[in-house]
Motif scaffolding. Sequence first.
Motif, short mmCIF file in Angstrom:
data_model
loop_
_atom_site.label_atom_id
_atom_site.label_comp_id
_atom_site.label_asym_id
_atom_site.label_seq_id
_atom_site.Cartn_x
_atom_site.Cartn_y
_atom_site.Cartn_z
N TYR A 195 -3.01 16.96 20.55
CA TYR A 195 -3.78 17.53 21.61
C TYR A 195 -5.33 18.20 21.25
N GLU A 196 -4.78 19.48 19.89
CA GLU A 196 -5.70 19.90 19.15
C GLU A 196 -6.43 19.04 19.18
N GLU A 197 -5.95 18.23 17.64
CA GLU A 197 -6.97 17.37 17.22
C GLU A 197 -7.92 16.86 18.11
N LYS A 198 -8.20 15.97 19.65
CA LYS A 198 -8.81 16.08 20.98
C LYS A 198 -9.93 17.13 20.85
N PHE A 199 -9.11 17.90 21.28
CA PHE A 199 -10.29 18.81 21.39
C PHE A 199 -10.69 19.48 21.00
N HIS A 200 -10.04 20.11 19.87
CA HIS A 200 -11.09 20.28 18.51
C HIS A 200 -12.22 19.57 18.22
N SER A 201 -12.04 18.25 17.99
CA SER A 201 -12.51 17.38 18.07
C SER A 201 -13.87 17.12 18.81
N ILE A 202 -13.82 17.78 20.06
CA ILE A 202 -15.10 17.85 20.75
C ILE A 202 -15.87 18.82 21.29
N GLY A 203 -15.08 20.22 19.99
CA GLY A 203 -15.73 21.41 19.51
C GLY A 203 -15.43 22.52 21.04
N ASN A 204 -14.18 21.90 21.31
CA ASN A 204 -13.40 23.37 22.19
C ASN A 204 -12.39 24.19 21.77
N PRO A 205 -13.28 25.68 21.78
CA PRO A 205 -12.77 26.52 20.58
C PRO A 205 -10.68 26.87 21.51
N ILE A 206 -10.10 27.00 19.87
CA ILE A 206 -8.20 26.74 20.47
C ILE A 206 -8.18 28.36 20.11
N CYS A 207 -7.63 29.33 21.12
CA CYS A 207 -7.03 29.64 21.29
C CYS A 207 -5.18 30.36 20.85
N LYS A 208 -4.92 30.95 20.20
CA LYS A 208 -3.65 30.89 20.03
C LYS A 208 -3.09 32.17 19.72
N TYR A 209 -1.92 32.57 20.34
CA TYR A 209 -1.07 34.01 20.03
C TYR A 209 0.65 34.52 19.80
N ILE A 210 0.61 34.84 19.02
CA ILE A 210 1.89 35.32 18.69
C ILE A 210 2.21 36.41 18.78
N ILE A 211 3.90 36.68 19.52
CA ILE A 211 4.28 37.23 20.90
C ILE A 211 6.05 37.59 20.70
#
Length: 215
Positions: A195-211
Amino acid sequence: MRLRNITGSREIIAQNRFVINDAKSHKGNISREVFNNEAPLRIEIGMGKGRFITELASGNRDINYIGIEKYSSVLLRALQKMEENELPNLFFLRMDAEYITDYFGTGEIDRIYLNFSDPWPKDRHAKRRLMSRNFLDKYTGILKKDGLIEFKTDNRPLFDFAVEEVKEAGWELVACTYDLHNDEEMVRGNIMTEYEEKFHSIGNPICKYIIRNVK
Ligand code: SAM
């Protein structure tokens, strides 16, 4: 991710040597009894076709990994990949995360990965989101003290919800970015999911947290 239902996929999975089919009987002793070692155990919940966990396991042979997926038809894709490139430190489990505490013992897990989890956009379904306080409470029981959860998504409302839940559930926010691929520190060593590959390739910023589990 709903793939077309594949006839017989449940039966194929039940007989596959990379799937833990009697997981409840190993509760609390999975590393020793399934992997035959004492290495730390890390899991991905909702792994989809398994690209992320397969690459992670391939690069970290001293850690045990379990990829968890609810649907047989989806899990089947990960098994096909494993047949092509066997890894001794990776097994799979077909399971609904709702019942995760039936499968893992207290403090048995070292780290949990949640990637592009289903958003369940209606408020009345918030409890079903895999990073809701409902699920964080379940993870507290199976994750060791100071164990980590890493969560990625391109869905900003879902991510904002997840960050709020961290405070409510009494976990510690260790790191957080709203644009992973432009965050020099957090993107280091990043493994892309399907999914990351798909959404990153259309320019969507990816959010990430570590808790961190501080309870
Ligand atoms: N993590 C993959 C990625 O980033 O490419 C797949 C993301 S897909 C949107 C979410 C996956 O989580 C689907 O394969 C779905 O079947 C699985 N899933 C959703 N709810 C689940 C649950 N309660 N327990 C286990 N798997 C679940």
